[in-house]
Design an enzyme around this catalytic site. Sequence first.
Site, PDB file in Angstrom:
ATOM      1  N   SER A 176       0.807  -1.218   0.000  1.00  0.00           N
ATOM      2  CA  SER A 176       0.000   0.000   0.000  1.00  0.00           C
ATOM      3  C   SER A 176       0.846   1.275   0.000  1.00  0.00           C
ATOM      4  CB  SER A 176      -0.957   0.000   1.195  1.00  0.00           C
ATOM      5  OG  SER A 176      -0.239  -0.070   2.423  1.00  0.00           O
ATOM      6  N   ARG A 231      15.514  -1.004   6.755  1.00  0.00           N
ATOM      7  CA  ARG A 231      16.389  -1.619   7.745  1.00  0.00           C
ATOM      8  C   ARG A 231      17.593  -2.221   7.032  1.00  0.00           C
ATOM      9  NH1 ARG A 231      13.007  -6.175  10.369  1.00  0.00           N
ATOM     10  NH2 ARG A 231      12.924  -6.651   8.155  1.00  0.00           N
ATOM     11  N   ASP A 279      -5.054  -2.903  -0.641  1.00  0.00           N
ATOM     12  CA  ASP A 279      -3.754  -2.226  -0.646  1.00  0.00           C
ATOM     13  C   ASP A 279      -3.684  -1.169  -1.736  1.00  0.00           C
ATOM     14  OD1 ASP A 279      -2.284  -3.447   1.468  1.00  0.00           O
ATOM     15  OD2 ASP A 279      -2.042  -5.239   0.266  1.00  0.00           O
TER      16      ASP A 279
END
Length: 385
Positions: free
Chosen positions: A18, A38, A171
């Site tokens: 999304s 990350r 989404d």
Amino acid sequence: MFKPLKGLLVLDFSQFLSGPSAALRLADMGARVIKVERPDGGDLCRRLYISNLELDGDSTLFHSINRNKESVSTNLKDPADLQFVRKLIEKADVMIQNFRPGVMEKIGLSYVTVKEWNPLLVYGTITGYGQNGPWKNKPGQDLLVQSLSGLAWLNGDADQPPVPFGLAVADMMAGGHLVQGILACLVRRGITGQGGLVEVSLLESTLDFQFEVLTTHLNDGGKAPQRSSVNSAHAYLGAPYGIYETKDGFISLAMGSVTELGELLACGPLAAYADPASWFAERDEIKAHLRDHLKQGNTAHWLGILEPAGYWCSDVLTWQRLLEHEAFKELQMTQHVKRDNGAELITTRCPIRIDGEIYQSAIGSPKIGEHNDKIKQEFGGVVRE
């Protein structure tokens, strides 16, 4: 060409579909999008496979919604990295995130916090079910939202169980709504000089997706929609609306006069339904006559009768036949994108044309932290490798 969002900086903290799809559309229209990931694995969508196909270590799903972006890898729990992220936010025009409620507050990157750093920032957030309420901590996953929103219950024939869409519609709708809200807030910023918070949820977007039928339901004394038991396609539309099997394929029939259809197709039993009110009241009986009749001829035969008469109908194409059709080729809907190492993918382009221009970009999706050095030099600060 000068794309309309050129010069805007977007920080994409989101993952899966999304949020990244919203950032993708902004990139398509000229914004610079930096994906903040990350170091250990990045966006989880990199490993979310919708087939066994991958490219250069990442899923094709990831490639399809993260093209034309840069990537910087940061550990948001590390004070040095967080300080660098603050520098990015201070320079950004838009920030997008789709973590569960409360996550960004714990990290220290909530809207309340970052708007003090950058009052011009437009902060976009997507949740599964909103920031409050009994469902706020439920997994914001597309199939679950389709199920809870009533959307799956509308699909399929009357004697079938609920049928979900074959696409992640919750989404994609939420991503589209977030783009609308962000652009509206950017326009307001140009007038008032202030940024703002844009919030959408998968559930609200899926409810809005059903606004036509929900409105009918809410004003029909709460009467439940009735799915047809024969080739159901829309709970509130009468015959002939649906997709029908032919001798060699399928044909779709939209709204139209049942009696006119009977005359065109030489389907005698349809003459009995002269009253338009019967087209819904006796929908299943009418559609059953059509189902049996249309199997007697080829799709091309029926189209050759209906299309010259102006009756709303179409062939039902597979992707293979669609991709080979001249009408599809005329749209120029595909493009080749590639990474710097040469890994190449065929994907779709931005569906929006502005001033007649087709927006394409050959820049593929980034590797995790691929642009760390570049972004560090540009904005200053520590960026984890």
